[in-house]
Design an enzyme around this catalytic site. Structure first.
Site, PDB file in Angstrom:
ATOM      1  N   SER A   1       0.837  -1.201   0.000  1.00  0.00           N
ATOM      2  CA  SER A   1       0.000   0.000   0.000  1.00  0.00           C
ATOM      3  C   SER A   1       0.875   1.256   0.000  1.00  0.00           C
ATOM      4  CB  SER A   1      -0.974  -0.031   1.189  1.00  0.00           C
ATOM      5  OG  SER A   1      -1.933   0.983   1.090  1.00  0.00           O
ATOM      6  N   LEU A   2       0.857   2.062   1.060  1.00  0.00           N
ATOM      7  CA  LEU A   2       1.695   3.265   1.064  1.00  0.00           C
ATOM      8  C   LEU A   2       3.164   2.911   0.883  1.00  0.00           C
ATOM      9  CD1 LEU A   2       3.655   4.319   3.672  1.00  0.00           C
ATOM     10  CD2 LEU A   2       1.518   3.904   4.852  1.00  0.00           C
TER      11      LEU A   2
ATOM     12  N   ARG B   1      -2.286  11.991  -0.020  1.00  0.00           N
ATOM     13  CA  ARG B   1      -2.969  10.694  -0.067  1.00  0.00           C
ATOM     14  C   ARG B   1      -3.710  10.419   1.239  1.00  0.00           C
ATOM     15  NH1 ARG B   1      -1.530   5.119   1.006  1.00  0.00           N
ATOM     16  NH2 ARG B   1      -2.229   3.665  -0.637  1.00  0.00           N
TER      17      ARG B   1
END
Length: 313
Positions: free
Chosen positions: A94-95, A119
């Site tokens: 993910s991140l 984000r």
């Protein structure tokens, strides 16, 4: 030996993370200083002193985790381990995909910090608090979980957000649908179905407004080809084209993090060692459960870095 660097995602944050790196290495301290400057915020102070509830906020946790990962990478590079010479691939959960891309040089550190702040804020703002939910489903196959989500959705949103491996899947969507899916999963034989204490339904179609915000933000930053290919979350394929990378990052906001498949892909494509660079050991534990033939090692302390440099130089 073929090596991949992996980078952790949200949930691996902890008060105090990265402080020992900053105290031991000026290169690491410089990373934290630059992230503070990029965000106009003393994020490093929050990381090292807390409070924990503020660090856990999505808009803080995402750039903070990236900063720890990049601090470790910069120290490894200063020690004589440039990615392009010894590392075959990078990937992040993910991140963590942003951390991977910053490590490989696609984005500058300054821009990566700002992208992750955008984000985090965009994902939080996409759905009013309380309307979305996520749940961990343990012990069902992905096809069974997909069927449960489809049955529970009833015109709403409920989908697999993360396929983490080791029998763990995370579902995401409208809170009533996710709660119904968790109940159904238990009835269908799941070992556990646990609602997660999250503030938004990450990696679901409800994140569409955040995806559009990231499309705009990514279009505005400089992008270069990574020094080594990044294996994308949503396609489980190695990418080097900057525009394709940006497009996959947009898709990732609403799409599935296919981590189990990513680790399996590494095993099929000649990688025998995974180094998890950054806070915690979550990905290391998952890798050991997904493919026991892979050597998985967490790297987040000065001693860990010394061990890696001795092993690889």
């Amino acid at each position: 030996m073929s090596i991949a660097f992996t980078f952790p995602g949200q949930g691996s944050q902890a008060v105090g993370m990265g402080r020992d790196l900053a105290e031991a290495f000026p290169e690491a301290r410089a990373v934290f200083d630059e992230v503070d400057e990029a965000l106009h915020q003393p994020l490093s102070k929050l990381m090292w002193e807390g409070p924990e509830d503020e660090l856990t906020l999505t808009a803080n946790a995402q750039p903070a985790l990236m900063a720890v990962s990049l601090a470790a990478v910069r120290v490894l590079e200063k020690g004589g381990l440039p990615l392009k010479d010894r590392i075959a691939y990078v990937a992040g959960h993910s991140l963590g995909e942003y951390s991977a891309l910053a490590a490989a040089g696609t984005f500058s550190l300054f821009d990566t910090a700002r992208l992750l702040r955008i984000r985090g804020n965009a994902m939080q703002a996409a759905v009013p608090v309380g309307e979305g939910g996520m749940a961990a489903i343990i012990g069902l196959e992905p096809t069974d979980v997909e069927a449960v989500c489809a049955e529970a959705a009833k015109g709403s949103v409920c989908q697999i957000a993360n396929d983490n491996g080791g029998g763990q899947l995370v579902i995401s969507g409208a809170k009533p649908a996710v709660e119904a899916a968790a109940r159904l999963a238990t009835e269908r034989g799941a070992k556990r179905a646990i609602m997660l204490p999250v503030s938004a339904p990450f990696h679901s179609a409800l994140m569409a407004p955040a995806a559009e915000r990231m499309r705009e933000a990514l279009a505005e930053v400089a992008k270069t080809a990574p020094a080594v290919p990044v294996v994308a979350n949503v396609t489980v394929s190695p990418l080097t084209d900057p525009q394709q990378i940006a497009d996959r990052l947009v898709e990732q906001v609403t799409g599935r993090v296919r981590w189990r498949e990513t680790v399996e892909w590494f095993g099929r494509n000649g990688v025998d060692t995974l180094y998890e660079i950054g806070s915690g050991k979550v990905l290391t534990g998952l890798a050991r459960r997904i493919d026991r033939d892979l050597d998985a090692v967490a790297v987040n302390t000065p001693a860990d870095i010394e061990t890696v440099l001795k092993a690889l130089l």
